[in-house]
Design an enzyme around this catalytic site. Structure first.
Site, PDB file in Angstrom:
ATOM      1  N   ASP B 332       0.823  -1.203   0.000  1.00 32.20           N
ATOM      2  CA  ASP B 332       0.000   0.000   0.000  1.00 32.20           C
ATOM      3  C   ASP B 332       0.859   1.255   0.000  1.00 32.20           C
ATOM      4  OD1 ASP B 332      -1.310  -2.266   0.998  1.00 32.20           O
ATOM      5  OD2 ASP B 332      -2.765  -1.100   2.122  1.00 32.20           O
ATOM      6  N   GLU B 462      -6.856 -10.356  -4.733  1.00 33.52           N
ATOM      7  CA  GLU B 462      -6.760 -11.474  -3.781  1.00 33.52           C
ATOM      8  C   GLU B 462      -7.921 -12.457  -3.886  1.00 33.52           C
ATOM      9  OE1 GLU B 462      -6.150  -9.598  -0.003  1.00 33.52           O
ATOM     10  OE2 GLU B 462      -4.006  -9.337  -0.363  1.00 33.52           O
TER      11      GLU B 462
END
Lengths: 734, 734
Positions: B332, B462
């Site tokens: 991130d 994911e």
């Protein structure tokens, strides 16, 4: 064939480590097993294992996910029934002992061992231990200790009791094949008479209970502080019997004390009758290699010892010889062990399938948890029917277990013709697994082709996970969907109401038929072979510099991500499908596939070599077939995998029988015809075995220039020998 | 732009749940954060979070494997600095309170709250809480409680101390985004003076230590049992300051008590200077929607509060506003937050990259554990540099973090020109990650084509795991390999010795160049789009009947196996690559890809919408860009994901800034030219912001018919406005 005695002794085995010998000489009867623990020095983690008697504990995940298996199920290590406490009258405790000899009579089931025991002060005595476990009656175990003087020839005090095992710490291990210890159960023990002890055990979480009794049968003997005087230099005989009750859900004590007063000789006679029947129905002999002949007998012996017979238990991956794999049942039963029972003890095979039927509700529930709205998904590893696999990529993702079970039902029916079981249980299992495939699979349009596919699955090869269209899985699912249609047709004729009860409509069957016809079976145009899955063949091969023995088994040396990205297989995968469906491909393709997949298979799984042996035989490479077979046949006797201490490799025991029968003699039943083909390797001078097809008992005899099938009893059978239909023999009825 | 005050109040936020407000009004400075816990009623699980101060605990797996992450790293929930104990002189304890107002001044960093507190006997008083956290100096937090009479106007006894948090049980949750509690650290507290308390904390396993001090600054005040009499009906002011030392490896007490005696006003002035600088360098304004304008200021404010500034810490996924994701650092930082810092506070960006450099040894070690012999693999989630992801399919398998870090290094260099950092640290990181890709990738011959591939990886999405040739991963790895060659060329000119020190040969560079040229980028001929991976596009779409809101986020409702077998994405994946490499595809293909991937993306990740907003803007669909942007811009302020109580969605805060700058104004720097393109949605009347490229401070102003770039200070810059090279403006130097 005449009955002959087979004995396994210390000379026949590959290690003298006590833990290894405990496994090898373990006695069991499907209900419980007694490891051959040294009666003097003992072993705190090993004792008695009762099939299906397990404790649960929450599975802890580093990062949990929705639908993950919630509870470990671990077979409980119970009290060591074999332990004996001996002191001299001066209180010198015998603490060490040496196993001088062991003799397991495979024909009678009797184990005879010779020990020299030593006290801390150096006094030694000799102990002979004769033990056997009930077979026709599966609730007892009997032992006779014969004590003799050695350097000590004085009075002894002998005590025996069922003792709570020493507190064993949970074993955390990176090796999933190892024993996991569950918390100890609650135990209550009471001496109800000087010669009788009752031992109640109740698990804390799973709420299962079992009652054991121990009785001293030596006239006027007492369990505790029994005096024996060796000063007469005579052997002194001490007889004991243990009773192991059924597993129940409540801690109830049956007020009736079980009869435990047969003499060891009476019990041995009864046992011998059981084993004679086993060998009469399933004798198998190999000529030209006595140690191999012995190994095969041992394997068949242990298979029979390990299989649950009550319809509520199955065959743990390690049998009842050790607590490796936590006493769980896997697909091993259906694909590697059940064939032996189907062909030699169909009633036992039925009980093993009955176990799956009684956990069908849990399998339905599991399918829902996995986002599949119809049908049932059997647990990958389990005792109570609920999924206990804590690593789904090599657990729940092996959906193929559903088709494996359906295949086994079909095979059982093919061979036994037991319509009663199909109508009552078998069809429903095939139906529910077919429904699973129908709902789980998805359509994929490729040009004009509509393919029915199964995505993100793991096949038998656990070194390749979460792939699309695993050939084995797809092929087996296709068979599952074809089988349900075939059985439904029979059911429609014989028992249409059952079909209605199960809400099976003609449209359903047409749907299954359509799906089966469209299931995608990956094939490589480049290699002209069936492809293990959509991506397997395009992965790089395992690096050559990581091929040294210390890199194997790979799973103990590499992260799964490292293994998964290579074209490397732990075990037979596409090969297993080729074995099961011999008509799917011509010999040239089989040869190509064999060569290809052999080149990328590590055989890190004990389930691998038997399949490679069978197919090598089918391909006529009998030398290679023999080599693979030798590894399977003597795997535990030579401790090939190095972990026999954790228990026998049961599936491999079944596989070695398959390698002989389906491999060297090419035995299979197809469309009602028994096929036998002589693939005997030159290292063997003869192979003969008995089995039963339908109600016909057959004997097959093979030598270099002999291929003979005899009908021992029962109705006529159509036989094809060495592919010659003209050789169909006229069968004489007995 | 003139500075104006921005205030966030209770009217501007989406929930009045205390846990939510604690997050929203949290104060932090990169070193530590203080959640806005109610000072009277408190919250046992939330208090002070120190960046990089974590405890470890062994990760327990249901079934462990080789190379699995071994230790959890969990940021420690420390004492609640805000708590105040107030009783009446009769011993009536104030236990409940109500937050009547809150005002967070984004321009000064000061938080002002108003509470009504109530004793168990019903007496009420008013409390105003002014608090601020040090910025220029990051080791203190100051608070002023102003107590006033309400229905009670008598004498009070006030105590304040740094208290050990109440024992919190480990929280086991199926939601990986939740807080995990680590065991409590060892704490030692001592009052070194009536107005001064020292609080030492040492973690048990990770062996980290930190020292806190609390001082009462009200003249002659004492921390414990300080008497305040409200009977004069005057407000009574109580000032305190807390000192939060640096994290050290040993439990050492600095003998010097830190200076804690500045007045609140002095501290506020100093803080205001910090924030003025932040806004001067990074002001961003949106016209036409005041609440949106406020939201953007809030996001930038929290970004600045959350970033570690010492080169040894980074930005936790939830900043220092909550302990969700255990205070771990993910990709991130590099992909969603770093751009803001690179463009507005390059020194802070450098410190964030410096953090990665100092964990490079751990990354090298991790590559070895993953069977890759060269280079480094950064941990997917970590504090101390070691892998802490306990679920490798959505953890370690996200190898792309390596290329993400390399990309960030390149971007940092592009924008700042900080050669010093590249030579010292940056190049080595790009080199070690490139070496990883070179060793990790494998060749695949397809016809005449040699493709360099990356197998069994997980991309940003994911909901799709362990696939082959994830487009994003491959594209980023290609960039990584190109970047190392480019930087090595520069290094060869400026600092050839450094190249030699790092054992980089011309052959290595040629090898990297060759690999980069051959990396396979999957493309679908059917759809004429880049394919997310080898199998994604051929999977079925997520079933329509599971599209109702109660099925989302999917990860909390379905087993991973269920999610993985569908063509469904949690977040931008191929789209993210398209955003990062605008020259890779023409607008038509981008449009096709956008339409396609938008249709299969759930945006269950907070990292998704900003990318979709940017690309919608690039495609000219400003209305859609605006809609996505509005969800990103106000995600936490409206509690869109429902879990802001666990902490702010930091990556999304960075993403909302990117959506404005890279999206609505199409800002990017390419080959030394600053590009700005007006994609302002009609809902906004204006957009203006400041940033720095090289040493040039730029101001961009956009309105419906205005696109203007101004040079505020620094050297000339080449600018392209709305794609018109002719519009390169002459830049006046200030």
């Amino acid at each position: 064939m005449t009955t002959q005695d087979y004995h396994l002794t210390l000379r026949d085995v590959g290690s003298d480590r006590p833990e290894y010998l405990e496994t090898i000489f373990s006695l069991a009867n499907g209900h419980f097993g007694v490891r051959a623990t040294d009666p003097i020095s003992g072993n705190p983690i090993s004792g008695t294992l009762i099939n299906g008697f397990y404790e649960t504990a929450p599975i802890t995940y580093g990062e949990a996910g929705v639908g993950y298996a919630k509870q470990h199920q671990t077979i409980v290590n119970l009290a060591d029934l074999r332990h004996l406490t001996i002191t001299t009258v001066n209180g010198h405790l015998f603490t060490a002992s040496k196993r001088l000899a062991a003799d397991l009579n495979l024909t009678t089931g009797k184990l005879t061992e010779q020990y020299q025991a030593r006290s801390q002060q150096g006094e030694t005595i000799q102990i002979t231990v004769d033990s056997l476990i009930g077979q026709n009656r599966d609730d007892f175990w009997a032992v006779r200790y014969t004590l003799s003087a050695d350097n000590y020839a004085g009075p002894l005090v002998v005590s025996k009791s069922i003792a709570v095992p020493a507190a064993a710490e949970a074993i955390a291990s990176a090796d999933p094949r190892k024993t996991r210890m569950a918390g100890l159960p609650n135990c209550k023990t009471a001496f109800t008479a000087p010669n009788l002890q009752r031992y109640q055990i109740q698990t804390k979480q799973s709420q299962l209970a079992v009652t054991l009794y121990l009785r001293m049968n030596t006239p006027a003997g007492t369990l505790l502080n029994y005096r024996v005087d060796l000063s007469d230099n005579q052997p002194h005989v001490l007889d004991y019997q243990a009773y192991v009750g059924a597993v129940s859900e409540f801690n109830t004590i049956d007020p009736v004390t079980p009869a435990l007063d047969s003499s060891l000789e009476e019990l041995a006679d009864d046992n011998q009758r059981f084993w004679q029947k086993v060998w009469r129905h399933g004798e198998v002999r190999v000529g030209g290699n006595p140690s191999l002949d012995l190994a095969i007998h041992y394997n068949v012996f242990q298979l029979n010892q390990s299989a649950g017979r009550d319809g509520r238990t199955n065959i743990p991956a390690k049998g009842l010889s050790g607590s490796g794999y936590e006493g769980h049942y896997f697909w091993d039963t259906e694909m590697f062990m059940l064939p032996y029972f189907i062909y030699t003890h169909p009633q036992m095979a039925r009980q093993l399938l009955q176990y799956r039927y009684q956990v069908l509700p849990q399998a339905r529930e599991r399918a829902r948890q996995m986002g599949v709205e119809h049908g049932a998904l059997f647990a990958w590893r389990t005792i109570n029917g609920q999924e206990a696999s804590a690593y789904y990529p090599a657990g729940t993702a092996q959906y193929h277990i559903d088709a494996d079970i359906a295949y086994a039902v079909g095979k059982y029916y093919d061979v036994t013709g037991d319509w009663d079981f199909i109508a009552q249980c078998g069809f429903e299992m095939v139906l529910e697994t077919a429904r699973f495939w129908a709902d789980f699979g998805t359509w994929h349009q490729v040009g004009d082709l509509r393919r029915f596919e199964f995505l993100t699955v793991t096949g038998p090869d656990e070194y390749t996970a979460l792939v699309n269209n695993n050939y084995y899985t797809n092929r087996m699912a296709k068979h599952n969907l074809e089988l349900v249609v075939q059985l439904a047709d029979d059911l429609a004729k014989h028992d249409p109401e059952r079909l209605m009860d199960l809400h099976v409509t003609p449209a359903d069957l047409a749907h299954f038929r359509d799906l089966a016809a469209h299931i995608y079976l990956p094939y490589s145009q480049d290699y002209k072979i069936n492809a293990q899955d959509d991506s397997f063949l395009s992965k790089p091969h395992w690096p050559a510099d990581r091929m040294t023995p210390d890199n194997f088994p790979l799973l103990l040396h590499y992260h799964p991500l490292t293994i998964y990205r290579y074209q490397v297989a732990k075990q037979a995968d596409t090969m297993l499908a080729d074995y099961l469906f011999p008509d799917d491909l011509d010999p040239e393709q089989l040869k190509r596939e064999y060569t290809y997949y052999e080149g990328v298979t590590t055989h890190d799984s004990s389930l691998s070599r038997s399949t490679f042996s069978i197919l090598a035989a089918r391909l006529g490479d009998t030398e290679k077939a023999y080599r693979y077979f030798m590894d399977t046949a003597r795997m535990d006797l030579v401790n090939l995998q190095g972990n026999t201490a954790d228990g026998l490799h049961l599936a491999n025991l079944g596989g070695s029988w398959l390698a002989l029968v389906a491999g060297f003699s090419g035995f299979h039943v197809q469309a009602g015809v028994v096929h036998v083909t002589n693939h005997l390797p030159q290292e063997l001078t003869a192979l003969s075995y008995r089995l039963t097809v339908g109600k016909s008992v057959l004997e097959v005899n093979l030598a270099a220039d002999v291929t003979r099938v005899r009908l021992i009893s029962g109705p006529s059978v159509h036989v094809s020998v060495n592919g010659r239909p003209e050789s169909l023999i006229a069968v004489t009825k007995n």
